[in-house]
Design a protein around this motif. Structure first.
Motif, PDB file in Angstrom:
ATOM      1  N   SER A   1       0.846  -1.202   0.000  1.00 31.54           N
ATOM      2  CA  SER A   1       0.000   0.000   0.000  1.00 31.54           C
ATOM      3  C   SER A   1       0.874   1.243   0.000  1.00 31.54           C
ATOM      4  N   LEU A   2       1.527   1.505  -1.117  1.00 27.10           N
ATOM      5  CA  LEU A   2       2.469   2.606  -1.171  1.00 27.10           C
ATOM      6  C   LEU A   2       1.773   3.965  -1.141  1.00 27.10           C
ATOM      7  N   LEU A   3       0.699   4.093  -1.885  1.00 24.77           N
ATOM      8  CA  LEU A   3       0.027   5.386  -1.976  1.00 24.77           C
ATOM      9  C   LEU A   3      -1.058   5.485  -0.906  1.00 24.77           C
ATOM     10  N   GLN A   4      -0.605   5.763   0.300  1.00 25.86           N
ATOM     11  CA  GLN A   4      -1.516   5.896   1.432  1.00 25.86           C
ATOM     12  C   GLN A   4      -0.963   6.942   2.378  1.00 25.86           C
ATOM     13  N   ASP A   5      -1.843   7.503   3.185  1.00 29.58           N
ATOM     14  CA  ASP A   5      -1.395   8.511   4.149  1.00 29.58           C
ATOM     15  C   ASP A   5      -1.718   8.111   5.583  1.00 29.58           C
ATOM     16  N   LYS A   6      -1.970   6.810   5.769  1.00 29.18           N
ATOM     17  CA  LYS A   6      -2.312   6.323   7.107  1.00 29.18           C
ATOM     18  C   LYS A   6      -1.105   6.345   8.047  1.00 29.18           C
ATOM     19  N   THR A   7       0.054   5.900   7.538  1.00 30.56           N
ATOM     20  CA  THR A   7       1.243   5.882   8.388  1.00 30.56           C
ATOM     21  C   THR A   7       1.896   7.256   8.457  1.00 30.56           C
ATOM     22  N   SER A   8       1.836   7.996   7.337  1.00 27.38           N
ATOM     23  CA  SER A   8       2.432   9.333   7.290  1.00 27.38           C
ATOM     24  C   SER A   8       2.126   9.976   5.953  1.00 27.38           C
ATOM     25  N   VAL A   9       1.960  11.266   5.951  1.00 24.58           N
ATOM     26  CA  VAL A   9       1.779  11.996   4.697  1.00 24.58           C
ATOM     27  C   VAL A   9       3.057  11.914   3.867  1.00 24.58           C
ATOM     28  N   LYS A  10       4.184  11.742   4.535  1.00 23.01           N
ATOM     29  CA  LYS A  10       5.464  11.657   3.827  1.00 23.01           C
ATOM     30  C   LYS A  10       5.491  10.497   2.847  1.00 23.01           C
ATOM     31  N   SER A  11       4.803   9.410   3.169  1.00 27.80           N
ATOM     32  CA  SER A  11       4.794   8.230   2.304  1.00 27.80           C
ATOM     33  C   SER A  11       4.231   8.568   0.928  1.00 27.80           C
ATOM     34  N   ILE A  12       3.083   9.190   0.908  1.00 28.75           N
ATOM     35  CA  ILE A  12       2.461   9.515  -0.384  1.00 28.75           C
ATOM     36  C   ILE A  12       3.299  10.537  -1.150  1.00 28.75           C
ATOM     37  N   LEU A  13       3.910  11.464  -0.437  1.00 25.60           N
ATOM     38  CA  LEU A  13       4.770  12.453  -1.087  1.00 25.60           C
ATOM     39  C   LEU A  13       6.007  11.788  -1.689  1.00 25.60           C
ATOM     40  N   TYR A  14       6.593  10.861  -0.958  1.00 24.36           N
ATOM     41  CA  TYR A  14       7.789  10.170  -1.448  1.00 24.36           C
ATOM     42  C   TYR A  14       7.473   9.403  -2.728  1.00 24.36           C
ATOM     43  N   TYR A  15       6.462   8.552  -2.694  1.00 26.49           N
ATOM     44  CA  TYR A  15       6.184   7.686  -3.839  1.00 26.49           C
ATOM     45  C   TYR A  15       5.652   8.456  -5.040  1.00 26.49           C
ATOM     46  N   THR A  16       4.850   9.483  -4.827  1.00 25.19           N
ATOM     47  CA  THR A  16       4.417  10.292  -5.966  1.00 25.19           C
ATOM     48  C   THR A  16       5.589  11.109  -6.512  1.00 25.19           C
ATOM     49  N   GLY A  17       6.530  11.481  -5.644  1.00 25.19           N
ATOM     50  CA  GLY A  17       7.733  12.169  -6.106  1.00 25.19           C
ATOM     51  C   GLY A  17       8.569  11.290  -7.014  1.00 25.19           C
ATOM     52  N   ILE A  18       8.702  10.021  -6.655  1.00 26.97           N
ATOM     53  CA  ILE A  18       9.436   9.064  -7.484  1.00 26.97           C
ATOM     54  C   ILE A  18       8.758   8.941  -8.850  1.00 26.97           C
ATOM     55  N   MET A  19       7.439   8.806  -8.826  1.00 26.90           N
ATOM     56  CA  MET A  19       6.699   8.714 -10.089  1.00 26.90           C
ATOM     57  C   MET A  19       6.812  10.017 -10.874  1.00 26.90           C
ATOM     58  N   GLY A  20       6.887  11.139 -10.175  1.00 30.30           N
ATOM     59  CA  GLY A  20       7.069  12.433 -10.830  1.00 30.30           C
ATOM     60  C   GLY A  20       8.398  12.511 -11.564  1.00 30.30           C
ATOM     61  N   PHE A  21       9.471  11.985 -10.946  1.00 35.48           N
ATOM     62  CA  PHE A  21      10.768  11.928 -11.628  1.00 35.48           C
ATOM     63  C   PHE A  21      10.628  11.149 -12.940  1.00 35.48           C
ATOM     64  N   ALA A  22       9.995   9.971 -12.852  1.00 33.13           N
ATOM     65  CA  ALA A  22       9.840   9.133 -14.041  1.00 33.13           C
ATOM     66  C   ALA A  22       9.039   9.867 -15.118  1.00 33.13           C
ATOM     67  N   ARG A  23       8.001  10.510 -14.711  1.00 29.88           N
ATOM     68  CA  ARG A  23       7.166  11.244 -15.679  1.00 29.88           C
ATOM     69  C   ARG A  23       7.963  12.392 -16.302  1.00 29.88           C
ATOM     70  N   MET A  24       8.676  13.153 -15.485  1.00 33.15           N
ATOM     71  CA  MET A  24       9.467  14.272 -15.970  1.00 33.15           C
ATOM     72  C   MET A  24      10.533  13.786 -16.964  1.00 33.15           C
ATOM     73  N   LEU A  25      11.096  12.603 -16.696  1.00 37.87           N
ATOM     74  CA  LEU A  25      12.133  12.034 -17.547  1.00 37.87           C
ATOM     75  C   LEU A  25      11.565  11.199 -18.693  1.00 37.87           C
ATOM     76  N   LYS A  26      10.223  11.210 -18.807  1.00 34.96           N
ATOM     77  CA  LYS A  26       9.519  10.490 -19.877  1.00 34.96           C
ATOM     78  C   LYS A  26       9.811   8.983 -19.864  1.00 34.96           C
ATOM     79  N   LYS A  27       9.803   8.428 -18.661  1.00 34.48           N
ATOM     80  CA  LYS A  27      10.002   6.979 -18.506  1.00 34.48           C
ATOM     81  C   LYS A  27       8.659   6.327 -18.206  1.00 34.48           C
ATOM     82  N   PRO A  28       8.378   5.243 -18.873  1.00 35.55           N
ATOM     83  CA  PRO A  28       7.094   4.555 -18.583  1.00 35.55           C
ATOM     84  C   PRO A  28       7.086   3.944 -17.199  1.00 35.55           C
TER      85      PRO A  28
END
Length: 100
Positions: A73-100
């Motif tokens: 359950s990576l995209l969740q905010d139950k344990t911490s808001v930081k979790s969702i920020l971290y994993y969406t940030g990783i996906m944001g890097f991939a999107r910015m770099l045009k990686k599938p």
């Protein structure tokens, strides 16, 4: 994923992902974002980078063919808001770099 924290469930998911990808392409080179890169390298026979090093994470994604964000359950905010920020940030890097 939440790898290198010695959580049996997450580590099992990683093992399953690695086995499935190697079954599809035995020559695939994998890089795992890990809390303990040395452990992950030794345990799974893959390259690993420190998940807390933004530069290392960015470079790993930049030099990759794509990103798999997997396990639990990576995209969740139950344990911490930081979790969702971290994993969406990783996906944001991939999107910015045009990686599938």
């Amino acid at each position: 994923g939440y790898y290198g924290f010695y959580n049996v469930g997450d580590e099992a998911i990683l093992q399953s992902i690695i086995e499935s990808l190697h079954k599809e392409n035995p020559n695939i080179e994998l890089v795992v974002l890990s809390n303990d890169p040395d452990y992950t390298r030794k345990m799974y026979g893959v390259e690993a980078v420190n998940r807390w090093s933004i530069k290392s994470v960015y470079n790993a994604i930049k030099n990759s063919d794509g990103l798999i964000s997997g396990g639990g359950s990576l995209l969740q905010d139950k344990t911490s808001v930081k979790s969702i920020l971290y994993y969406t940030g990783i996906m944001g890097f991939a999107r910015m770099l045009k990686k599938p």
